[in-house]
Design a protein around this motif. Structure first.
Motif, PDB file in Angstrom:
ATOM      1  N   THR A  18       1.024  -1.174   0.055  1.00  0.00           N
ATOM      2  CA  THR A  18      -0.077   0.088  -0.020  1.00  0.00           C
ATOM      3  C   THR A  18       0.936   1.232  -0.129  1.00  0.00           C
ATOM      4  O   THR A  18       2.142   1.182   0.231  1.00  0.00           O
ATOM      5  N   ARG A  19       0.343   2.406  -0.253  1.00  0.00           N
ATOM      6  CA  ARG A  19       1.177   3.637  -0.263  1.00  0.00           C
ATOM      7  C   ARG A  19       1.645   3.781   1.028  1.00  0.00           C
ATOM      8  O   ARG A  19       3.068   4.259   1.376  1.00  0.00           O
ATOM      9  N   GLU A  20       0.936   3.738   2.305  1.00  0.00           N
ATOM     10  CA  GLU A  20       1.447   3.641   3.578  1.00  0.00           C
ATOM     11  C   GLU A  20       2.613   2.972   3.865  1.00  0.00           C
ATOM     12  O   GLU A  20       3.540   3.289   4.503  1.00  0.00           O
ATOM     13  N   ARG A  21       2.754   1.536   3.317  1.00  0.00           N
ATOM     14  CA  ARG A  21       3.817   0.745   3.521  1.00  0.00           C
ATOM     15  C   ARG A  21       4.965   1.105   2.800  1.00  0.00           C
ATOM     16  O   ARG A  21       6.080   1.270   3.076  1.00  0.00           O
ATOM     17  N   ILE A  22       4.772   1.899   1.646  1.00  0.00           N
ATOM     18  CA  ILE A  22       5.768   2.152   0.598  1.00  0.00           C
ATOM     19  C   ILE A  22       6.389   3.414   1.412  1.00  0.00           C
ATOM     20  O   ILE A  22       7.731   3.483   1.513  1.00  0.00           O
ATOM     21  N   VAL A  23       5.420   4.345   1.970  1.00  0.00           N
ATOM     22  CA  VAL A  23       6.113   5.514   2.405  1.00  0.00           C
ATOM     23  C   VAL A  23       6.928   5.003   3.687  1.00  0.00           C
ATOM     24  O   VAL A  23       8.105   5.554   3.991  1.00  0.00           O
ATOM     25  N   ALA A  24       6.440   4.144   4.689  1.00  0.00           N
ATOM     26  CA  ALA A  24       7.286   3.691   5.764  1.00  0.00           C
ATOM     27  C   ALA A  24       8.620   3.242   5.427  1.00  0.00           C
ATOM     28  O   ALA A  24       9.555   3.539   6.163  1.00  0.00           O
ATOM     29  N   GLU A  25       8.564   2.235   4.443  1.00  0.00           N
ATOM     30  CA  GLU A  25       9.674   1.601   4.124  1.00  0.00           C
ATOM     31  C   GLU A  25      10.851   2.844   3.442  1.00  0.00           C
ATOM     32  O   GLU A  25      12.026   2.597   3.781  1.00  0.00           O
ATOM     33  N   LEU A  43      14.297   0.169  -3.131  1.00  0.00           N
ATOM     34  CA  LEU A  43      13.124   0.030  -2.418  1.00  0.00           C
ATOM     35  C   LEU A  43      12.172  -0.884  -2.502  1.00  0.00           C
ATOM     36  O   LEU A  43      11.670  -1.427  -1.658  1.00  0.00           O
ATOM     37  N   ALA A  44      12.027  -1.375  -3.889  1.00  0.00           N
ATOM     38  CA  ALA A  44      11.180  -2.410  -4.224  1.00  0.00           C
ATOM     39  C   ALA A  44      11.747  -3.980  -3.493  1.00  0.00           C
ATOM     40  O   ALA A  44      11.103  -4.367  -3.149  1.00  0.00           O
ATOM     41  N   GLU A  45      13.225  -4.028  -3.613  1.00  0.00           N
ATOM     42  CA  GLU A  45      13.874  -5.152  -2.676  1.00  0.00           C
ATOM     43  C   GLU A  45      13.448  -4.964  -1.362  1.00  0.00           C
ATOM     44  O   GLU A  45      12.959  -6.241  -0.583  1.00  0.00           O
ATOM     45  N   ARG A  46      13.655  -3.952  -0.829  1.00  0.00           N
ATOM     46  CA  ARG A  46      13.148  -3.827   0.656  1.00  0.00           C
ATOM     47  C   ARG A  46      11.521  -4.347   0.987  1.00  0.00           C
ATOM     48  O   ARG A  46      11.443  -4.666   1.996  1.00  0.00           O
ATOM     49  N   LEU A  47      10.937  -3.962   0.055  1.00  0.00           N
ATOM     50  CA  LEU A  47       9.451  -4.219   0.176  1.00  0.00           C
ATOM     51  C   LEU A  47       9.126  -5.728  -0.136  1.00  0.00           C
ATOM     52  O   LEU A  47       8.143  -5.959  -0.018  1.00  0.00           O
ATOM     53  N   GLY A  48      10.121  -6.383  -0.674  1.00  0.00           N
ATOM     54  CA  GLY A  48       9.962  -7.810  -1.179  1.00  0.00           C
ATOM     55  C   GLY A  48       8.935  -7.731  -2.509  1.00  0.00           C
ATOM     56  O   GLY A  48       8.280  -9.035  -2.559  1.00  0.00           O
ATOM     57  N   THR A  49       8.976  -6.893  -3.398  1.00  0.00           N
ATOM     58  CA  THR A  49       8.308  -6.825  -4.418  1.00  0.00           C
ATOM     59  C   THR A  49       9.011  -6.566  -5.727  1.00  0.00           C
ATOM     60  O   THR A  49      10.393  -6.142  -5.644  1.00  0.00           O
ATOM     61  N   VAL A  64       8.379   9.352  -4.533  1.00  0.00           N
ATOM     62  CA  VAL A  64       8.567   8.626  -3.045  1.00  0.00           C
ATOM     63  C   VAL A  64       9.315   9.720  -2.063  1.00  0.00           C
ATOM     64  O   VAL A  64       8.895   9.667  -0.845  1.00  0.00           O
ATOM     65  N   VAL A  65       9.976  10.713  -2.754  1.00  0.00           N
ATOM     66  CA  VAL A  65      10.569  11.542  -1.731  1.00  0.00           C
ATOM     67  C   VAL A  65       9.560  12.392  -1.483  1.00  0.00           C
ATOM     68  O   VAL A  65       9.399  12.739  -0.260  1.00  0.00           O
TER      69      VAL A  65
END
Length: 219
Positions: A18-25, A43-49, A64-65
């Motif tokens: 979700t956007r919220e999870r993207i922002v947090a990571e 960022l995608a790697e850290r999110l596992g996607t 993202v910024v």
């Protein structure tokens, strides 16, 4: 035409991405490694996607910024309305500086348009307080810029080096000034301005600004 994530309709995602999870990571990555290390792939790697999935939610790294920066502003508490514009401005700016020091990268990425809801709410609060103090037109803009630049400059300078590096730099600077006392007599007699009490310097500088503004306000 301004390209901003805040001017586009949000594309809703479902858990786990979700956007919220993207922002947090993104904030976690920026805190750990700084703005220079942020890429969509990392960022995608850290999110596992995969990057393709990430791009469904955000178009660019700038998105993202912008989202991460607005999240940082969301940490700044809006002071209660007291009728004392100076106290309200002081509380807001202290909170903003503290948030920037918790996230040092935030001071480096302020060049883009700030259109997120958290940024706008705090900008509205600052401008409303200054309007109540009697500032209008170009004076209002100048006052808001002066205060904002004081916060940003203070955070940038303090975040630029750690305590150990700062002590070493202060020692080296004082040695240089001692050798060149005739060229820099004022600095040599009082010490290089690095290594100061950052909180005290910020508050004193803010006080100077507000004292000057109070004398030019039009109640």
């Amino acid at each position: 035409m301004v390209d901003s994530v805040w001017l586009r309709e949000e594309r809703r995602g479902t858990a786990p991405l979700t956007r919220e999870r993207i922002v947090a990571e993104a904030v976690a990555l920026l805190d750990a490694e700084g703005a220079g290390r942020l890429t969509m792939r990392r960022l995608a790697e850290r999110l596992g996607t995969g990057s393709t999935t990430l791009y469904w939610h955000v178009d660019t790294k700038h998105d993202v910024v912008d989202l991460a920066l607005d999240a940082i502003f969301g940490e700044v508490a809006l002071p209660p309305s007291t009728g004392d514009w100076r106290a309200e401005v002081t509380a807001l700016l202290r909170g903003w500086r503290s948030a920037m020091l918790r996230h040092p990268w935030s001071a480096e990425v302020l060049g883009r348009p700030l259109l997120g809801p958290n940024v706008l709410a705090r900008t509205e609060f600052l401008h409303a307080a200054l309007v109540r103090a009697g500032f209008v037109g170009a004076d209002l803009v100048a006052a808001a810029y002066a205060l904002s630049n004081h916060v940003i400059g203070s955070a940038l300078m303090q975040a630029g080096s750690g305590a150990a590096e700062e002590a070493a730099e202060r020692s080296a600077a004082d040695e240089l000034l001692a050798r060149r006392r005739e060229e820099y007599p004022t600095l040599a007699s009082r010490g290089h301005p690095s290594g100061n009490d950052w909180d005290d310097a910020f508050d004193r500088g803010l006080g100077f600004l507000l004292d000057g503004m109070a004398g030019n306000a039009r109640p």
